[in-house]
Write an enzyme that holds these catalytic residues in place. Structure first.
Site, mmCIF file in Angstrom:
data_model
loop_
_atom_site.group_PDB
_atom_site.id
_atom_site.type_symbol
_atom_site.label_atom_id
_atom_site.label_comp_id
_atom_site.label_asym_id
_atom_site.label_seq_id
_atom_site.Cartn_x
_atom_site.Cartn_y
_atom_site.Cartn_z
ATOM 1 N N LYS A 101 0.849 -1.200 0.000
ATOM 2 C CA LYS A 101 0.000 0.000 0.000
ATOM 3 C C LYS A 101 0.887 1.253 0.000
ATOM 4 O O LYS A 101 2.082 1.175 0.314
ATOM 5 C CB LYS A 101 -0.901 -0.022 1.233
ATOM 6 C CG LYS A 101 -0.154 0.091 2.547
ATOM 7 C CD LYS A 101 -1.040 -0.246 3.727
ATOM 8 C CE LYS A 101 -0.283 -0.087 5.030
ATOM 9 N NZ LYS A 101 -0.929 -0.788 6.141
ATOM 10 N N TYR A 145 15.775 30.918 7.362
ATOM 11 C CA TYR A 145 14.583 31.597 7.885
ATOM 12 C C TYR A 145 14.594 31.655 9.410
ATOM 13 O O TYR A 145 14.917 30.668 10.066
ATOM 14 C CB TYR A 145 13.316 30.845 7.474
ATOM 15 C CG TYR A 145 12.934 30.959 6.017
ATOM 16 C CD1 TYR A 145 12.646 32.186 5.431
ATOM 17 C CD2 TYR A 145 12.836 29.809 5.234
ATOM 18 C CE1 TYR A 145 12.276 32.260 4.097
ATOM 19 C CE2 TYR A 145 12.457 29.870 3.905
ATOM 20 C CZ TYR A 145 12.179 31.105 3.339
ATOM 21 O OH TYR A 145 11.813 31.183 2.029
ATOM 22 N N ARG A 181 -10.566 -0.206 14.405
ATOM 23 C CA ARG A 181 -10.573 0.510 13.127
ATOM 24 C C ARG A 181 -11.642 -0.188 12.299
ATOM 25 O O ARG A 181 -12.797 -0.184 12.683
ATOM 26 C CB ARG A 181 -9.161 0.444 12.515
ATOM 27 C CG ARG A 181 -8.885 1.488 11.472
ATOM 28 C CD ARG A 181 -7.400 1.558 11.081
ATOM 29 N NE ARG A 181 -6.877 0.322 10.502
ATOM 30 C CZ ARG A 181 -5.620 0.176 10.068
ATOM 31 N NH1 ARG A 181 -4.769 1.170 10.170
ATOM 32 N NH2 ARG A 181 -5.220 -0.955 9.549
ATOM 33 N N CYS A 219 14.072 24.605 4.516
ATOM 34 C CA CYS A 219 13.222 25.386 3.609
ATOM 35 C C CYS A 219 12.420 24.442 2.710
ATOM 36 O O CYS A 219 12.566 23.230 2.793
ATOM 37 C CB CYS A 219 14.069 26.305 2.746
ATOM 38 S SG CYS A 219 15.269 27.281 3.660
ATOM 39 N N MET A 220 11.601 24.997 1.841
ATOM 40 C CA MET A 220 10.787 24.169 0.948
ATOM 41 C C MET A 220 11.662 23.325 0.011
ATOM 42 O O MET A 220 11.424 22.134 -0.177
ATOM 43 C CB MET A 220 9.845 25.046 0.119
ATOM 44 C CG MET A 220 8.883 24.238 -0.734
ATOM 45 S SD MET A 220 7.806 25.253 -1.750
ATOM 46 C CE MET A 220 6.690 25.927 -0.543
ATOM 47 N N ASP A 221 12.690 23.939 -0.547
ATOM 48 C CA ASP A 221 13.491 23.270 -1.574
ATOM 49 C C ASP A 221 14.936 23.031 -1.180
ATOM 50 O O ASP A 221 15.690 22.429 -1.948
ATOM 51 C CB ASP A 221 13.498 24.118 -2.858
ATOM 52 C CG ASP A 221 12.108 24.524 -3.255
ATOM 53 O OD1 ASP A 221 11.251 23.630 -3.360
ATOM 54 O OD2 ASP A 221 11.867 25.730 -3.430
ATOM 55 N N ARG A 279 1.791 -11.208 6.951
ATOM 56 C CA ARG A 279 1.376 -9.985 6.243
ATOM 57 C C ARG A 279 2.266 -8.791 6.622
ATOM 58 O O ARG A 279 1.778 -7.748 7.044
ATOM 59 C CB ARG A 279 -0.062 -9.715 6.658
ATOM 60 C CG ARG A 279 -0.929 -9.040 5.611
ATOM 61 C CD ARG A 279 -2.365 -8.960 6.094
ATOM 62 N NE ARG A 279 -2.534 -8.174 7.277
ATOM 63 C CZ ARG A 279 -3.264 -8.519 8.344
ATOM 64 N NH1 ARG A 279 -3.934 -9.647 8.381
ATOM 65 N NH2 ARG A 279 -3.335 -7.733 9.397
ATOM 66 N N HIS A 305 -6.103 -7.404 12.572
ATOM 67 C CA HIS A 305 -4.886 -6.581 12.591
ATOM 68 C C HIS A 305 -4.509 -6.260 14.033
ATOM 69 O O HIS A 305 -5.354 -5.854 14.826
ATOM 70 C CB HIS A 305 -5.143 -5.296 11.798
ATOM 71 C CG HIS A 305 -3.901 -4.520 11.479
ATOM 72 N ND1 HIS A 305 -2.741 -5.105 11.031
ATOM 73 C CD2 HIS A 305 -3.641 -3.190 11.542
ATOM 74 C CE1 HIS A 305 -1.818 -4.162 10.818
ATOM 75 N NE2 HIS A 305 -2.337 -3.000 11.126
HETATM 76 C C1 PLP Z 1 -0.215 -1.724 6.863
HETATM 77 C C2 PLP Z 1 -0.795 -3.000 7.278
HETATM 78 C C3 PLP Z 1 0.024 -4.124 7.480
HETATM 79 C C4 PLP Z 1 1.522 -4.070 7.490
HETATM 80 O O1 PLP Z 1 1.973 -3.456 8.682
HETATM 81 P P1 PLP Z 1 3.527 -3.429 9.044
HETATM 82 O O2 PLP Z 1 3.574 -2.859 10.393
HETATM 83 O O3 PLP Z 1 4.174 -2.547 8.030
HETATM 84 O O4 PLP Z 1 4.014 -4.830 8.957
HETATM 85 C C5 PLP Z 1 -0.607 -5.334 7.728
HETATM 86 N N1 PLP Z 1 -1.961 -5.422 7.778
HETATM 87 C C6 PLP Z 1 -2.760 -4.356 7.621
HETATM 88 C C7 PLP Z 1 -4.238 -4.520 7.722
HETATM 89 C C8 PLP Z 1 -2.218 -3.104 7.375
HETATM 90 O O5 PLP Z 1 -3.003 -2.045 7.225
#
Ligand code: PLP
Length: 389
Positions: free
Chosen positions: A39, A272, A137, A319-321, A231, A171
């Protein structure tokens, strides 16, 4: 692309990615599938290159957060199963089915919508049921008094027309945190998850193909949570304490160069706001790297970057850049010298701690104007700049 190369850029070491993948699989053992979390453009590493590497290496599944991220992979010829962890509007069910994308089902309302759409089209949507065991969540709430209702809702979804529940997952909220309380919390989440799975499987009279819950912290610390598939995200990219313990390698190295060098007398205000005043004759390198490239401004006057002569401090406001690096005692650093922002030599873990954040935020913050260079078998195999030109 040519114009911005060797200004500030990110090197993505696909060999390190493959190495990390293999190390993690060695740890999880045969019979446990591997889902790579890609992701947010693979945590800023480039989801297509990362997905291709994982596909070639033999990974089983990918996960993204949205249908756009999933489609980016499909359009670029990634054939592996892809799970969308987040919400997809019901209008998109047709595309999910057409492109063989697996959708998380997180509550009864979504299950009903997805089922209705799939039936309308005359197709079957592959889904993974999400259980909320304490992350608070997304997911069917199954804690305490909600257990029976949660299980009932999940069974109902499984039996809905047009849906095929290939998997079920949850999760962890604190699997990467130290301390007994956190350990207990994770254990409790895991027990609740397996209890839900057993009860659902008993009631519907069939087993899920894929039960999964182990994120980075759990992969590193809790082998009992591997179930059918792990995962991990962060671990795969080689950051954090667990990656260090497992001897994994950072996949991204962010580099910049010295564009200009100036020498100022004592008492000169830098950048700045003038928050840094030189206390002696000071040699400053101006770097073409600022908050618009992803350099968190809260690191102003606080962090060091790595030169060929060792770490050098950032002076004054970012700074920005641009930003200013104190190279007074770094005679080897000249105009054009490479500076490592983070990577093998300058740990992203330290940098993120100094910024009061986590490595995830730093790799995700590398902005679209920073070109990427992909390295495979020790050679540059591709360059990418994501600007509209
Ligand atoms: C982002 C995410 C992961 C991976 O998490 P890590 O801490 O990077 O291993 C696994 N499962 C779900 C549902 C997530 O949103």
């Amino acid at each position: 692309m040519e114009s911005t190369l060797r200004r500030t850029w990110s090197e993505i070491n696909l060999d390190a990615l493959k190495f990390n993948y293999e190390k993690i699989r060695e740890k999880t053992g045969k019979g446990v599938k591997f889902l790579g979390v890609v992701k947010a453009d693979a945590y800023g590493h480039g989801s297509i290159a990362v997905a291709k590497t994982l596909e070639e290496s033999g990974a089983d599944y990918l996960a993204v957060s949205s249908i756009d991220e999933a489609m980016e992979l499909r359009v670029n010829d990634i054939k592996m199963p892809i799970l969308i962890l987040g919400h997809t509007p019901k209008e998109q069910v047709q595309r999910l089915i057409k492109y063989n994308i697996t959708q998380a089902v997180t509550c009864r309302a979504k299950a009903v919508e997805y089922s209705e759409e799939a039936v309308k089209i005359g197709g079957t949507l592959k889904v993974h049921i999400k259980v909320d065991t304490g992350m608070s969540r997304l997911g069917y709430l199954c804690e305490g008094n909600f257990f029976d209702n949660g299980v009932k809702g999940i069974c109902e979804a499984i039996n809905m027309q047009g849906l095929y529940a290939e998997g079920i997952f949850t999760h962890f909220a604190v699997a990467d945190e130290e301390g007994d309380e956190n350990l207990e919390y994770t254990k409790h989440q895991f027990k609740l998850f397996t209890d839900v799975c057993s009860e659902v499987e008993r009631r519907v009279g069939r087993r899920f193909e894929i039960k999964h819950c182990a994120n980075t912290g759990a992969v590193a610390r809790f082998p009992e949570t591997y179930l059918d598939m792990v995962r991990p995200g962060l671990l795969l990219y080689g950051y954090g304490e667990f990656a260090k313990e497992m001897g994994l390698k950072p996949v991204m190295t962010l580099k910049t160069t010295v564009s200009t060098i100036k020498v100022y007398p004592e008492g000169t205000k830098i950048s700045y706001g003038g928050i840094y005043v030189t206390d002696k004759t000071t040699r400053i390198g101006v770097l073409p790297y600022g908050y618009a490239d992803g350099f968190l401004r809260c690191l102003s006057n606080k962090c060091t970057l790595m030169t060929s002569d060792g770490p050098a401090p950032i002076r004054g406001k970012i700074c920005m850049d641009m930003c200013m690096l104190d190279i007074t005692d770094k005679p080897g650093v000249e105009v054009g010298s490479e500076i490592e922002i983070f990577g093998e030599k300058n740990s992203i873990d330290e940098l993120s701690k100094t910024a009061g954040t986590i490595p995830y935020e730093l790799t995700c913050s590398v902005s679209k104007r920073v070109p990427r260079e992909y390295i495979k078998n020790g050679e540059v195999i591709g360059r990418e700049l994501m600007l509209r030109m």
